[in-house]
Design an enzyme around this catalytic site. Sequence first.
Site, PDB file in Angstrom:
ATOM      1  N   GLY A   1      17.833  -1.216 -14.183  1.00 33.04           N
ATOM      2  CA  GLY A   1      19.072  -1.098 -14.934  1.00 33.04           C
ATOM      3  C   GLY A   1      19.486   0.352 -15.059  1.00 33.04           C
ATOM      4  O   GLY A   1      19.094   1.198 -14.257  1.00 33.04           O
ATOM      5  N   CYS A   2      20.254   0.639 -16.071  1.00 31.22           N
ATOM      6  CA  CYS A   2      20.748   1.995 -16.312  1.00 31.22           C
ATOM      7  C   CYS A   2      19.581   2.965 -16.462  1.00 31.22           C
ATOM      8  O   CYS A   2      18.690   2.750 -17.278  1.00 31.22           O
ATOM      9  CB  CYS A   2      21.605   1.995 -17.575  1.00 31.22           C
ATOM     10  SG  CYS A   2      22.051   3.641 -18.144  1.00 31.22           S
ATOM     11  N   PHE A   3      19.595   4.040 -15.688  1.00 31.25           N
ATOM     12  CA  PHE A   3      18.468   4.970 -15.758  1.00 31.25           C
ATOM     13  C   PHE A   3      18.376   5.701 -17.087  1.00 31.25           C
ATOM     14  O   PHE A   3      17.306   6.154 -17.474  1.00 31.25           O
ATOM     15  CB  PHE A   3      18.395   5.918 -14.570  1.00 31.25           C
ATOM     16  CG  PHE A   3      19.614   6.721 -14.185  1.00 31.25           C
ATOM     17  CD1 PHE A   3      20.675   6.965 -15.029  1.00 31.25           C
ATOM     18  CD2 PHE A   3      19.669   7.258 -12.902  1.00 31.25           C
ATOM     19  CE1 PHE A   3      21.765   7.718 -14.634  1.00 31.25           C
ATOM     20  CE2 PHE A   3      20.754   8.027 -12.490  1.00 31.25           C
ATOM     21  CZ  PHE A   3      21.803   8.251 -13.359  1.00 31.25           C
TER      22      PHE A   3
ATOM     23  N   CYS B   1      18.582   4.269 -19.967  1.00 28.44           N
ATOM     24  CA  CYS B   1      17.770   3.379 -20.811  1.00 28.44           C
ATOM     25  C   CYS B   1      16.293   3.470 -20.462  1.00 28.44           C
ATOM     26  O   CYS B   1      15.443   3.581 -21.350  1.00 28.44           O
ATOM     27  CB  CYS B   1      18.222   1.930 -20.643  1.00 28.44           C
ATOM     28  SG  CYS B   1      19.906   1.597 -21.168  1.00 28.44           S
TER      29      CYS B   1
END
Length: 165
Positions: free
Chosen positions: A9-11, A13
């Site tokens: 997912g979003c790096f 996070c």
Amino acid sequence: MKNIVLGGGCFWCVEAVFERLKGVINTEVGYSGGKPNPSYESVCNGDGNIEVVKINYDEKQISLLEILTLFFKIHDPTSIDKQGGDIGIQYRSIIFYENEEDKILAQNFIEEQQKIFSKKIVTKISRLQTYYKAENYHQHYFINNPDQGYCQAVIAPKLQKIQSD
């Protein structure tokens, strides 16, 4: 010191969780798996790269198994190219390894986890071929921008959940 590169997912996070972990020496967000010399814009436009976090850790303080266990708690390894509201191949679930020992450990880990998950785990395991450091403004994003909307809506609750587990 060892490295493992994870995409889930979003790096922002993923990095926010691991940069606080005892035994993690450093984290760095970047791109891997696609066309050479990516930028955030090219990744978002589908150049094949995945948002990843390079985790440098002291294996005397934390094991790869512990890192992978936490990794599976903070993202959905059964979701194809999507984590929450973040959709696209850049959000693929993947483990990039640097040596055969880590590859085998990751394969065994996923095999064991599959016994727990009702859905098929889609996390890929691949040798790290290329890694490109992301732009500086992405590095340690949550630490540098804790009040930003995405950080408050997505990252902060994830950190609170991990701390309470």
